[in-house]
Design a protein around this motif. Structure first.
Motif, PDB file in Angstrom:
ATOM      1  N   LEU A  55       0.827  -1.209   0.000  1.00  0.00           N
ATOM      2  CA  LEU A  55       0.000   0.000   0.000  1.00  0.00           C
ATOM      3  C   LEU A  55       0.860   1.258   0.000  1.00  0.00           C
ATOM      4  CD1 LEU A  55      -2.666  -1.215   2.535  1.00  0.00           C
ATOM      5  CD2 LEU A  55      -3.114  -0.556   0.165  1.00  0.00           C
ATOM      6  N   PHE A  56       1.954   1.240   0.729  1.00  0.00           N
ATOM      7  CA  PHE A  56       2.887   2.362   0.773  1.00  0.00           C
ATOM      8  C   PHE A  56       3.419   2.650  -0.625  1.00  0.00           C
ATOM      9  CE2 PHE A  56       7.340   3.772   1.380  1.00  0.00           C
ATOM     10  CZ  PHE A  56       7.110   4.955   2.057  1.00  0.00           C
ATOM     11  N   LYS A  57       3.818   1.604  -1.325  1.00  0.00           N
ATOM     12  CA  LYS A  57       4.332   1.782  -2.691  1.00  0.00           C
ATOM     13  C   LYS A  57       3.246   2.258  -3.646  1.00  0.00           C
ATOM     14  CE  LYS A  57       8.123  -1.547  -2.573  1.00  0.00           C
ATOM     15  NZ  LYS A  57       8.616  -2.833  -3.120  1.00  0.00           N
ATOM     16  N   LYS A  58       2.043   1.763  -3.460  1.00  0.00           N
ATOM     17  CA  LYS A  58       0.949   2.074  -4.377  1.00  0.00           C
ATOM     18  C   LYS A  58       0.357   3.470  -4.159  1.00  0.00           C
ATOM     19  CE  LYS A  58      -3.416   0.112  -5.967  1.00  0.00           C
ATOM     20  NZ  LYS A  58      -4.370  -0.986  -5.797  1.00  0.00           N
ATOM     21  N   ARG A  59       0.294   3.926  -2.913  1.00  0.00           N
ATOM     22  CA  ARG A  59      -0.413   5.170  -2.609  1.00  0.00           C
ATOM     23  C   ARG A  59       0.473   6.345  -2.174  1.00  0.00           C
ATOM     24  NH1 ARG A  59      -5.503   2.790  -1.251  1.00  0.00           N
ATOM     25  NH2 ARG A  59      -5.967   1.605  -3.120  1.00  0.00           N
ATOM     26  N   LYS A  81       4.033   9.627   8.301  1.00  0.00           N
ATOM     27  CA  LYS A  81       3.207   8.890   9.264  1.00  0.00           C
ATOM     28  C   LYS A  81       2.105   9.787   9.817  1.00  0.00           C
ATOM     29  CE  LYS A  81       3.569   5.949  13.329  1.00  0.00           C
ATOM     30  NZ  LYS A  81       4.472   5.324  14.295  1.00  0.00           N
ATOM     31  N   GLN A  82       2.446  11.013  10.149  1.00  0.00           N
ATOM     32  CA  GLN A  82       1.441  11.950  10.659  1.00  0.00           C
ATOM     33  C   GLN A  82       0.408  12.264   9.579  1.00  0.00           C
ATOM     34  OE1 GLN A  82       1.048  12.898  13.865  1.00  0.00           O
ATOM     35  NE2 GLN A  82      -0.888  13.666  13.094  1.00  0.00           N
ATOM     36  N   ARG A  83       0.848  12.416   8.359  1.00  0.00           N
ATOM     37  CA  ARG A  83      -0.080  12.692   7.260  1.00  0.00           C
ATOM     38  C   ARG A  83      -1.003  11.502   7.010  1.00  0.00           C
ATOM     39  NH1 ARG A  83       2.369  14.771   2.028  1.00  0.00           N
ATOM     40  NH2 ARG A  83       0.160  15.158   1.679  1.00  0.00           N
ATOM     41  N   VAL A  84      -0.481  10.285   7.165  1.00  0.00           N
ATOM     42  CA  VAL A  84      -1.326   9.091   7.026  1.00  0.00           C
ATOM     43  C   VAL A  84      -2.382   9.104   8.119  1.00  0.00           C
ATOM     44  CG1 VAL A  84      -1.354   6.574   7.215  1.00  0.00           C
ATOM     45  CG2 VAL A  84       0.416   7.686   5.860  1.00  0.00           C
ATOM     46  N   ARG A  85      -1.978   9.402   9.346  1.00  0.00           N
ATOM     47  CA  ARG A  85      -2.942   9.495  10.459  1.00  0.00           C
ATOM     48  C   ARG A  85      -4.001  10.553  10.201  1.00  0.00           C
ATOM     49  NH1 ARG A  85       1.399   9.478  15.139  1.00  0.00           N
ATOM     50  NH2 ARG A  85       1.636   7.237  15.423  1.00  0.00           N
ATOM     51  N   ASP A  86      -3.592  11.676   9.607  1.00  0.00           N
ATOM     52  CA  ASP A  86      -4.518  12.779   9.333  1.00  0.00           C
ATOM     53  C   ASP A  86      -5.440  12.496   8.146  1.00  0.00           C
ATOM     54  OD1 ASP A  86      -3.359  14.144  11.435  1.00  0.00           O
ATOM     55  OD2 ASP A  86      -2.072  15.377  10.151  1.00  0.00           O
ATOM     56  N   LYS A  90      -5.186   8.611   0.066  1.00  0.00           N
ATOM     57  CA  LYS A  90      -6.402   7.847  -0.199  1.00  0.00           C
ATOM     58  C   LYS A  90      -6.243   6.426   0.338  1.00  0.00           C
ATOM     59  CE  LYS A  90      -7.685  10.391  -4.331  1.00  0.00           C
ATOM     60  NZ  LYS A  90      -7.959  10.315  -5.768  1.00  0.00           N
ATOM     61  N   LEU A  91      -6.515   6.271   1.628  1.00  0.00           N
ATOM     62  CA  LEU A  91      -6.415   4.981   2.299  1.00  0.00           C
ATOM     63  C   LEU A  91      -7.664   4.740   3.125  1.00  0.00           C
ATOM     64  CD1 LEU A  91      -2.773   5.349   3.638  1.00  0.00           C
ATOM     65  CD2 LEU A  91      -3.493   3.764   1.852  1.00  0.00           C
ATOM     66  N   LYS A  94      -8.496   0.279   7.415  1.00  0.00           N
ATOM     67  CA  LYS A  94      -7.600  -0.878   7.582  1.00  0.00           C
ATOM     68  C   LYS A  94      -6.299  -0.675   6.813  1.00  0.00           C
ATOM     69  CE  LYS A  94     -10.752  -4.595   8.687  1.00  0.00           C
ATOM     70  NZ  LYS A  94     -11.208  -5.938   8.340  1.00  0.00           N
ATOM     71  N   GLU A  95      -6.393  -0.089   5.627  1.00  0.00           N
ATOM     72  CA  GLU A  95      -5.189   0.184   4.842  1.00  0.00           C
ATOM     73  C   GLU A  95      -4.278   1.153   5.594  1.00  0.00           C
ATOM     74  OE1 GLU A  95      -6.939  -0.315   0.304  1.00  0.00           O
ATOM     75  OE2 GLU A  95      -6.904   1.678   1.216  1.00  0.00           O
ATOM     76  N   ARG A  96      -4.886   2.136   6.219  1.00  0.00           N
ATOM     77  CA  ARG A  96      -4.124   3.114   7.003  1.00  0.00           C
ATOM     78  C   ARG A  96      -3.376   2.408   8.131  1.00  0.00           C
ATOM     79  NH1 ARG A  96      -8.172   6.471   8.460  1.00  0.00           N
ATOM     80  NH2 ARG A  96      -8.079   7.377   6.396  1.00  0.00           N
TER      81      ARG A  96
END
Length: 109
Positions: A55-59, A81-86, A90-91, A94-96
């Motif tokens: 998912l990291f590679k894809k998104r 990581k903070q941006r993923v939490r925020d 597009k996750l 569960k993907e997050r």
């Protein structure tokens, strides 16, 4: 650290299930490993890391994404990581969790 342990527990429960084995009378021959349904037990942590990496590679680091060349430093990893939490990428929920697990394990953050 508590988040990492809780995430591992959630991932372990969601990824493991009781496999259903057939009776063996499917006409494929005798037992053994050729068709008897034997498989290696899955490691939830490895599977979560693998899914998070995909998912990291894809998104996040794809050619059309914000980090097309990737990154190797911890400071950028913390920002991502903070941006993923925020929810900046597009996750789904569960993907997050998988991406956060990957980032935590890979970069030690």
């Amino acid at each position: 650290m508590k988040f990492k342990h809780a995430l591992i527990a959630v991932v372990a429960v969601s990824l493991t299930s009781t496999p259903a084995f057939a009776s063996g009378s499917g006409g494929r021959g005798g037992g053994g490993f050729s068709g008897g349904g034997f498989s290696q037990p899955r490691d939830p942590a490895k599977e979560a890391y693998s899914r998070g990496l995909r998912l990291f590679k894809k998104r996040i680091i794809c050619k059309k994404c914000e980090y097309p060349k990737g990154f190797t430093d911890g400071a950028t990893a913390r920002k991502v990581k903070q941006r993923v939490r925020d929810g900046d990428f597009k996750l789904k929920s569960k993907e997050r969790d998988f991406v956060l697990y990957y980032l935590s394990d890979r970069y030690g953050i």
